[in-house]
Design a protein around this motif. Sequence first.
Motif, PDB file in Angstrom:
ATOM      1  N   ARG A  92       0.852  -1.195   0.000  1.00 45.03           N
ATOM      2  CA  ARG A  92       0.000   0.000   0.000  1.00 45.03           C
ATOM      3  C   ARG A  92       0.883   1.238   0.000  1.00 45.03           C
ATOM      4  NH1 ARG A  92      -1.552   5.120   2.573  1.00 45.03           N
ATOM      5  NH2 ARG A  92      -3.793   5.362   2.210  1.00 45.03           N
ATOM      6  N   MET A  93       0.616   2.165  -0.916  1.00 48.91           N
ATOM      7  CA  MET A  93       1.266   3.474  -0.948  1.00 48.91           C
ATOM      8  C   MET A  93       0.196   4.563  -0.962  1.00 48.91           C
ATOM      9  SD  MET A  93       4.337   3.030  -3.743  1.00 48.91           S
ATOM     10  CE  MET A  93       5.998   2.613  -3.199  1.00 48.91           C
ATOM     11  N   GLY A  94       0.525   5.734  -0.416  1.00 49.67           N
ATOM     12  CA  GLY A  94      -0.430   6.829  -0.461  1.00 49.67           C
ATOM     13  C   GLY A  94      -0.215   7.830   0.645  1.00 49.67           C
ATOM     14  N   ASP A  95      -1.189   8.690   0.816  1.00 50.25           N
ATOM     15  CA  ASP A  95      -1.195   9.600   1.953  1.00 50.25           C
ATOM     16  C   ASP A  95      -1.811   8.888   3.153  1.00 50.25           C
ATOM     17  OD1 ASP A  95      -0.058  11.884   0.656  1.00 50.25           O
ATOM     18  OD2 ASP A  95      -1.977  12.174  -0.381  1.00 50.25           O
ATOM     19  N   ALA A  96      -1.741   9.515   4.308  1.00 46.78           N
ATOM     20  CA  ALA A  96      -2.190   8.865   5.540  1.00 46.78           C
ATOM     21  C   ALA A  96      -3.654   8.467   5.454  1.00 46.78           C
ATOM     22  CB  ALA A  96      -1.978   9.797   6.722  1.00 46.78           C
ATOM     23  N   GLY A  97      -3.929   7.235   5.858  1.00 46.70           N
ATOM     24  CA  GLY A  97      -5.298   6.756   5.854  1.00 46.70           C
ATOM     25  C   GLY A  97      -6.102   7.256   7.036  1.00 46.70           C
ATOM     26  N   ASP A  98      -5.442   7.435   8.173  1.00 50.99           N
ATOM     27  CA  ASP A  98      -6.139   7.850   9.401  1.00 50.99           C
ATOM     28  C   ASP A  98      -5.305   8.842  10.197  1.00 50.99           C
ATOM     29  OD1 ASP A  98      -8.626   6.412   9.364  1.00 50.99           O
ATOM     30  OD2 ASP A  98      -7.480   4.579   9.679  1.00 50.99           O
ATOM     31  N   GLY A  99      -4.964   9.958   9.609  1.00 48.79           N
ATOM     32  CA  GLY A  99      -4.165  10.949  10.317  1.00 48.79           C
ATOM     33  C   GLY A  99      -2.692  10.642  10.216  1.00 48.79           C
ATOM     34  N   GLU A 100      -1.859  11.661  10.310  1.00 51.21           N
ATOM     35  CA  GLU A 100      -0.408  11.490  10.158  1.00 51.21           C
ATOM     36  C   GLU A 100       0.115  10.517  11.200  1.00 51.21           C
ATOM     37  OE1 GLU A 100       3.488  14.334  10.567  1.00 51.21           O
ATOM     38  OE2 GLU A 100       1.842  15.034   9.277  1.00 51.21           O
ATOM     39  N   ASN A 101       1.003   9.634  10.766  1.00 53.43           N
ATOM     40  CA  ASN A 101       1.572   8.641  11.672  1.00 53.43           C
ATOM     41  C   ASN A 101       2.986   8.311  11.243  1.00 53.43           C
ATOM     42  OD1 ASN A 101       1.489   6.026   9.888  1.00 53.43           O
ATOM     43  ND2 ASN A 101      -0.528   6.979   9.646  1.00 53.43           N
ATOM     44  N   PHE A 102       3.744   7.687  12.125  1.00 56.33           N
ATOM     45  CA  PHE A 102       5.142   7.377  11.848  1.00 56.33           C
ATOM     46  C   PHE A 102       5.352   5.962  11.328  1.00 56.33           C
ATOM     47  CE2 PHE A 102       5.498  10.963  14.757  1.00 56.33           C
ATOM     48  CZ  PHE A 102       6.455  11.731  14.106  1.00 56.33           C
ATOM     49  N   ALA A 103       4.493   5.041  11.655  1.00 54.28           N
ATOM     50  CA  ALA A 103       4.678   3.650  11.229  1.00 54.28           C
ATOM     51  C   ALA A 103       3.356   2.902  11.350  1.00 54.28           C
ATOM     52  CB  ALA A 103       5.779   2.970  12.053  1.00 54.28           C
ATOM     53  N   VAL A 104       3.120   2.282  12.502  1.00 53.24           N
ATOM     54  CA  VAL A 104       1.866   1.575  12.738  1.00 53.24           C
ATOM     55  C   VAL A 104       0.734   2.587  12.885  1.00 53.24           C
ATOM     56  CG1 VAL A 104       0.679  -0.081  14.209  1.00 53.24           C
ATOM     57  CG2 VAL A 104       3.151  -0.204  13.951  1.00 53.24           C
ATOM     58  N   SER A 105      -0.430   2.263  12.326  1.00 51.73           N
ATOM     59  CA  SER A 105      -1.592   3.140  12.481  1.00 51.73           C
ATOM     60  C   SER A 105      -2.848   2.293  12.597  1.00 51.73           C
ATOM     61  CB  SER A 105      -1.711   4.089  11.280  1.00 51.73           C
ATOM     62  OG  SER A 105      -2.192   3.403  10.145  1.00 51.73           O
ATOM     63  N   THR A 106      -3.959   2.938  12.899  1.00 57.13           N
ATOM     64  CA  THR A 106      -5.231   2.216  12.967  1.00 57.13           C
ATOM     65  C   THR A 106      -5.633   1.688  11.592  1.00 57.13           C
ATOM     66  OG1 THR A 106      -6.435   4.298  12.674  1.00 57.13           O
ATOM     67  CG2 THR A 106      -6.052   3.567  14.931  1.00 57.13           C
ATOM     68  N   PHE A 107      -5.088   2.274  10.551  1.00 59.17           N
ATOM     69  CA  PHE A 107      -5.408   1.823   9.198  1.00 59.17           C
ATOM     70  C   PHE A 107      -5.003   0.363   8.990  1.00 59.17           C
ATOM     71  CE2 PHE A 107      -4.214   1.350   4.677  1.00 59.17           C
ATOM     72  CZ  PHE A 107      -5.430   1.630   4.081  1.00 59.17           C
ATOM     73  N   ASP A 108      -3.878  -0.054   9.576  1.00 57.57           N
ATOM     74  CA  ASP A 108      -3.435  -1.444   9.437  1.00 57.57           C
ATOM     75  C   ASP A 108      -4.512  -2.409   9.923  1.00 57.57           C
ATOM     76  OD1 ASP A 108      -0.288  -1.530   8.797  1.00 57.57           O
ATOM     77  OD2 ASP A 108      -0.656   0.140  10.140  1.00 57.57           O
ATOM     78  N   ASN A 109      -5.020  -2.139  11.099  1.00 57.27           N
ATOM     79  CA  ASN A 109      -6.000  -3.048  11.686  1.00 57.27           C
ATOM     80  C   ASN A 109      -7.330  -3.002  10.940  1.00 57.27           C
ATOM     81  OD1 ASN A 109      -6.123  -5.000  13.839  1.00 57.27           O
ATOM     82  ND2 ASN A 109      -7.653  -3.701  14.819  1.00 57.27           N
TER      83      ASN A 109
END
Length: 314
Positions: free
Chosen positions: A286-303
């Motif tokens: 997956r490439m793109g802009d932040a799915g759920d707010g700016e983050n450094f690595a792990v995000s809620t988008f993964d889950n």
Amino acid sequence: MFSGVFITLRFECIAIAGRDIYLEEKNTKSFMILYNGRIVREDYFNGHSKTASWYWASAGKTLTTAVSGIAQEEGLININNKVSDYLGTGWTSVSTDKENLITCKHLLSMNSGLDDSLGDDVSPANLQYVADAGTRWAYHNVYVKVQDVVAAASNQTWDNYFNTKLKEKIGMTGLWTDLSDLSVFWSNTRSMARFGLMISAKGTWKNTQIVPEAFLNEATNTSQDINKAYGYLWWLNGKSSYHLPQSQLQFNGELIPNAPADMYAALGKNDQKIHIVPSKKLVIIRMGDAGDGENFAVSTFDNDLWEKLNALIK
């Protein structure tokens, strides 16, 4: 275990399941699913294309891991040696005795003990002591000094060594660029997928061993006693606890609860991702802009993404 035909048909139903809309709304530029080495889904959104480049951000840290394994196999470096063996003393501003505690493995494992609160600049003045190496985990840009180690040991630039030993061998395109104090890799989506496939194939590409399998086994397992969900710049699912960037807190439970326990991942700022799941023969890009707010690595988008994938993968 599921058949390739079944999984392909399931993934061809993604649009019906509404996931194309979900990905587009979540600022995705490209998304790819590979099963058993083959592309079963490849999509581009929001003006992106198959030939367009995008930054890997910290997902590109794993490129440094791979090249470190190659350099060690060639006898140029030993990750258990202290960094100053290759760069000389004074590469930090800490005392020589404390600096000499820091090995290349500490840089790959994010437990150098250097101050992570001073930004991404890795000049000696900005690399200051907080704790002895090996006693504190902190997400820190100092890992890039491993690139300097490889360059010094190979007597060539990092770019040249990377290109000849990894990029060209697996047919990747792309280049490193300097953004502020960060060295960031940019490529098209298929080049990211090539790297993910090579790693998922235990370091091989077209029957040629590129990265040593034994080194990859180390890299994709817990590398230190503090953050169980971290290998050598790879994030690991299925562990009993984890730490996150910019935090000294320990969180109990799995890193990405909805994802398979054996998944490991290259994760970059604003949701640049390579998810590798050996048990299901999957590589997900997956490439793109932040799915759920700016983050450094792990995000809620993964889950959230894996919640939707689980509806398709049986």
